[in-house]
Design an enzyme around this catalytic site. Sequence first.
Site, PDB file in Angstrom:
ATOM      1  N   SER A  51      12.571 -20.030  16.779  1.00 16.82           N
ATOM      2  CA  SER A  51      13.601 -19.879  16.074  1.00 16.82           C
ATOM      3  C   SER A  51      13.354 -19.221  15.271  1.00 16.82           C
ATOM      4  CB  SER A  51      13.461 -21.219  14.998  1.00 16.82           C
ATOM      5  OG  SER A  51      14.334 -21.364  13.944  1.00 16.82           O
ATOM      6  N   TYR A  68       8.554 -24.667   7.464  1.00 15.37           N
ATOM      7  CA  TYR A  68       9.723 -24.976   9.066  1.00 15.37           C
ATOM      8  C   TYR A  68       9.282 -23.445   9.504  1.00 15.37           C
ATOM      9  CZ  TYR A  68      13.385 -24.325  11.937  1.00 15.37           C
ATOM     10  OH  TYR A  68      14.275 -24.784  13.216  1.00 15.37           O
TER      11      TYR A  68
END
Length: 338
Positions: free
Chosen positions: A228, A241
């Site tokens: 990501s 995250y």
Amino acid sequence: MSFSEKSTLGELLSNKAAVEILEKHLPGISTNPMASMGKSFTLEQLSTFPQANIPKEILSEIVTSLENLQTVEKAIPQQSLTPSQSISMNGSVAIVTGAGGGIGRAASLKLSSAGFKVVAVDFNAATGEETIRLIQDQGGEGLFIQADVSKEEDVERYTKAAVDTYGRIDVFFNNAGILQKFSLVEDLDTAEFDRILNVNVRGVFLGMKKVLKVMNTQGHGSIINTASTAGLRAEHSMAAYTTSKHAVIGLTKAAAIEYVRKGIRVNAICPGGVDTALTQSVPLMMQESGYMPEEFPNMRIGRFAEPNEIAEIVVFLASEKSSYMTGSIIAVDGGLTL
């Protein structure tokens, strides 16, 4: 044809008798990937490099043997020394985790259209089976395996299913992941931190661990991990995250360097803002938590990506068009990380 210490490695490797002499004194040199990079060097030049490990006495013996060759041998074709063996798209096998929706479903359909048999893996049986139906509707072939990617026995099961059904694993899109609840670090629940790392890091690790064993036996394969933009920078109020996606990038690079000489390529994509159910859940998450992050990602291109746009990159990395890429961390983010 005559040879000497001035002969290049490329010239020597094109002659059967010369190859036999080289292999006698330097076992494995004709199939060593370093040979493709050193083919323009002469034996004399190569011997000056410590990495080549050619002692002077061995060089002398090789040169003497080459000079004594009396006959011209037929040239022999050289095998490819590229990092990855060729993968034919038609009939090849791809495993896709998180295949029940979003990027995973889009990639499954794109890979199927490119000729891959798809082993779709998802925790949600209903959405995973729907992906397989969509693949079959477009004339493709595949099977669905319900699995929790954070459980080793489940990962072993989907890997085994692919090999038992199709006999091989050519491509692994290691895509499954989850999003954390927004929170400052000081308020981040330990159980939430563990939940994110279990799926996003442990799941990626276990997938690579099991699939790499198969690919290493085969001698080829391509792995694409979903990281990501949160693996390239920090996302506000998403420490767990962000940590998990940085770890995915680390795992990608570690595996890439370990398997670079084994015909296996390992790359990662870093999407940034994709129109999926995951991102669509963000407003509800904020409403339920009553917490608003102080900063949001800036989609510089002015919109979210469509899952199909990310899927195109996955198919590229699965194909031989990306044959010289391994350990690459590719931002597909509409300029978010600029």
